[in-house]
Design an enzyme around this catalytic site. Structure first.
Site, mmCIF file in Angstrom:
data_model
loop_
_atom_site.group_PDB
_atom_site.id
_atom_site.type_symbol
_atom_site.label_atom_id
_atom_site.label_comp_id
_atom_site.label_asym_id
_atom_site.label_seq_id
_atom_site.Cartn_x
_atom_site.Cartn_y
_atom_site.Cartn_z
ATOM 1 C CD GLU A 231 42.256 40.133 31.487
ATOM 2 O OE1 GLU A 231 41.040 40.210 31.291
ATOM 3 O OE2 GLU A 231 42.764 39.314 32.273
ATOM 4 C CB SER B 14 35.609 34.336 36.196
ATOM 5 O OG SER B 14 36.485 35.432 36.334
#
Length: 398
Positions: A244, A129
């Protein structure tokens, strides 16, 4: 479909319970069950205990030093270890970059990095991110320009969980600014000690600082640290995110926190001279959440026993959404049980068990911190709204 455990699976569950009961350090267990801060040394110590027993990489095949467990055995291990008060196994090396390296990296890169993950010789973090590039990850702007046998990296990553502890970061970078957004991205492995890497903490609502912003200023990265092919990073990123999201479901965490919720309700007064656990309305709320936990476990058991051998698909998004919701619901009800004693809390108390709680009993003091911390579960790993879009696109007729 029969979702009951076989005799062999029950024996495996008993083996896990016995090992965790005998091997989990008491001080770490107390921190986890008491909702106190788990530090780097605690994580490393537990990982190394498991590694010494041959269980350091529960999700890995034996060829890469793992246990070779099937999906159901891995699920049983997660449930039993977390129920007992073990900290979660750090996913960044084991379930994120590890599987990517096994599938896409060269043998030389695999030999260099993989053995050091289960032993915790290398502590990893994730560089995905960026400010303005979270859910829309393909819009990332961190640049990597090749100069000879090195890439020069400049940019900023955010929400880099545990970057202040990490030795290495796997980082998505833009290597072709002229290509379509998803086609110009590469995946680099960057040593956190490299000059130009700066980590700054982000203090979250619960007073913690697990997440960080990571700055990369003229960071030199050897070309040999490129995973797979240049400009193919988006393929590797999607593969990683599937692994994930399945782990974020947190079924072991849900079982543990449900048990703690019942314990807290048994200790809390109902204001009428009795226990809050005996209040019919509270019992109804706990029963509803317990059914949600059972349903989540059944969903995960179905996913674990119906694997198609192709890696995580849309089911990863489904269990990520539902697991996030259940974890948040449990934290919210724990806060309700704590009542007014749960709101005034001190982050310092969570660090130092010798301090007196701010208000009321010890067990109530971390309630607000836990509630705040659980707000992020529906965001990290891909926000709930993004997961719903993925499901809509990947499941025909949805």
């Amino acid at each position: 479909m029969d979702l009951r455990y076989t005799a062999a699976e029950q024996a495996f569950r008993d083996e896990v319970r016995a090992f965790v009961d005998a091997s989990l350090p008491h001080d770490i267990c107390e921190k986890v069950l008491g909702h106190r801060r788990v530090e780097k040394d605690d994580y490393v110590r537990w990982h190394r205990i498991l590694h010494a027993h041959g269980w350091g990489a529960p999700t890995w095949p034996k060829d890469f030093g793992g246990t070779g467990w099937n999906a159901l055995q891995r699920l049983i291990f997660e449930i039993e270890a977390l129920k007992a008060g073990a900290p979660r196994l750090l996913p960044f090396g084991l379930t994120m970059i590890g599987p990517v390296l096994m599938k896409f990296a060269t043998q030389e890169m695999q030999a260099r990095f993989l053995p050091r993950i289960p032993s915790m010789e290398d502590f990893w973090c994730q560089g995905y991110s960026e400010p303005g590039s979270g859910s829309d990850l393909a819009s990332l702007k961190t640049r990597a320009v090749r100069r000879g046998d090195k890439y020069i990296v400049n940019g900023q990553k955010t929400w880099t969980t545990m970057a202040h502890f990490a030795d290495w970061i796997f980082c998505l970078v833009r290597t072709d600014p002229e290509a379509k957004p998803q086609e110009g991205i590469s995946l680099l492995l960057i040593d956190m000690k490299t000059p130009g890497v700066t980590v700054r903490p982000i203090v979250t609502l619960d007073g913690g600082h697990d997440v960080n912003e990571t700055w990369l200023e003229d960071v030199e990265v050897p070309v040999e640290n490129l995973v797979g092919e240049e400009n193919r990073g988006w393929t590797y990123a999607k593969y990683l995110l599937g692994h994930e999201r399945t782990g974020i479901a947190g079924i072991g965490h849900c079982h543990r926190e449900l048990r703690q919720l019942k314990h807290y309700a048994a200790l809390a007064a109902d204001g009428k001279g009795g226990r809050l656990l005996d209040d019919v309305r509270m019992r109804d709320k706990i029963a509803r959440i317990e059914m949600d936990v059972m349903a989540l476990e059944m969903l995960l058991l179905r996913v674990a026993t119906q694997g198609n051998g192709k890696g995580p698909g849309p089911e990863a998004s489904i269990v990520k959404i539902r697991g996030s919701e259940v974890q948040q619901d449990i934290a919210m009800l724990q806060q309700e049980v704590a009542g007014p004693h749960g709101w005034p809390y001190s982050p310092q108390w969570l660090e130092d068990g010798a301090m007196q709680p701010v208000s009321g009993p010890d067990w109530a003091s971390p309630a607000a911190s836990t509630y705040f911390d659980m707000r992020k579960v529906s965001i990290y790993g891909g926000a709930t709204e993004v997961q719903k879009n993925i499901i809509a696109k990947m499941i025909p007729g949805f």
